[in-house]
Design an enzyme around this catalytic site. Structure first.
Site, PDB file in Angstrom:
ATOM      1  CG  HIS A  53      35.968  49.634  41.608  1.00  7.52           C
ATOM      2  ND1 HIS A  53      35.541  49.257  40.359  1.00  7.52           N
ATOM      3  CD2 HIS A  53      37.306  49.426  41.619  1.00  7.52           C
ATOM      4  CE1 HIS A  53      36.582  48.851  39.638  1.00  7.52           C
ATOM      5  NE2 HIS A  53      37.663  48.933  40.392  1.00  7.52           N
ATOM      6  CG  ASN A  86      30.059  39.463  30.500  1.00  6.74           C
ATOM      7  OD1 ASN A  86      29.689  40.022  31.544  1.00  6.74           O
ATOM      8  ND2 ASN A  86      30.428  40.133  29.408  1.00  6.74           N
ATOM      9  CB  CYS A 106      38.454  68.327  58.936  1.00 12.54           C
ATOM     10  SG  CYS A 106      38.373  67.674  57.260  1.00 12.54           S
TER      11      CYS A 106
END
Ligand code: APR
Length: 252
Positions: free
Chosen positions: A118, A227, A164
């Site tokens: 990510h 977890n 740009c």
């Protein structure tokens, strides 16, 4: 219930364990995760912050910069879980880590092979004047994220690419945005090299990232999960330890 001793035995029986991490590995470093109480998505609505809405609206960009600054990992330090992951790589017991995290703590702990699925919150990048289809097509300009914070503090509410004139965005992957190809290739390469995958601190609720542990299981690799709460893939794992990763992995 699997004990931490079982985890030790499981780790010992595998030669090469690729690690897969989510925001839960960084909460003990003081960085909130996304879906636990007090997490990022309990304060911001992710549906408001998609790539398409970001491109279309200066107001969404302003909210996104505010959220980014609020959760910027400045000063956060790796915890014993990040250190264990880096140690396994140094000791030749792991090809590296596939992470959904954007906080940079794996590299800070010494991990060298990090597939940042990510992206990273440490940098901002040009995404072009009018990207379509969730594909950032900028001019290649990139800078430290502080460049954007400084521009906003100096009065430019909606900073644009100095090279740009296109839109700039955190070098992360937002909902609705295509993932960058390089980390996917690196992740696939690390899975090839490993005989097991250990998931640490992820709700395994976001695809395509959460597909990697499924691929590992489908290839017959060992699968372990650490977890704080059950995940939808626990049934695929050989060992599941529910608890705080930093405590469980300290010194391993
Ligand atoms: N130790 C172990 N697990 C923990 C700890 C801890 N100290 N703290 C939290 N957890 C667990 C939580 O119980 C939760 O299940 O980590 C998990 C974090 O889940 P999420 O908040 O959903 O984070 P993550 O899985 O990384 O989200 C995936 O979603 O919004 C997107 O891009 C964002 O990368 C993120 C992706």
């Amino acid at each position: 219930m699997v004990t931490e001793e079982d985890l030790g035995a499981w780790l010992a029986e595998h030669q090469s364990v690729v690690v897969f991490t989510g925001a839960g590995i960084s909460t003990e470093s003081g960085i909130p995760d996304f879906r636990s109480p007090g997490g990022v998505w309990t304060k911001y609505d992710p549906r408001e912050l998609t790539f398409q809405r970001y491109v279309a609206s200066a107001d969404v960009r302003a909210r996104s910069w505010k959220m980014r600054r609020e959760f910027f990992a400045a000063g956060a330090k790796p915890n014993p879980a990040h250190e264990a992951v880096a140690r396994w790589e140094r000791d030749g017991r792991s090809p590296g880590v596939i992470t959904q995290n954007i906080d940079g703590l794996h590299a800070a702990a010494g991990s060298r092979s990090v597939a940042r699925l990510h992206g990273t919150a440490a940098e901002v990048m040009c995404v072009g004047a009018a990207p379509v289809g969730g594909q950032p097509v900028g001019c290649g300009w990139r800078e430290d994220t502080r460049w954007a914070f400084d521009a906003i503090d100096a009065g430019t509410a909606d900073p644009m690419c100095p090279s740009c004139g296109g839109l700039i965005k955190s070098a992360t992957v937002s909902f609705g945005q295509m993932m960058f190809p390089e980390p996917i290739e690196l992740a696939e390469q690390m899975i090839e090299e490993a005989d097991a995958m250990l998931v640490i601190g992820s709700s395994l609720s976001v695809y395509p990232a959460a597909g990697f542990p499924e691929i590992a299981a489908a290839r017959g690799m060992g699968l372990g999960i650490i977890n704080a709460e059950p995940t939808p893939l626990d049934h695929l794992a050989d060992v599941v330890v529910h608890g705080r990763a930093g405590e469980i992995l300290a010194g391993r």
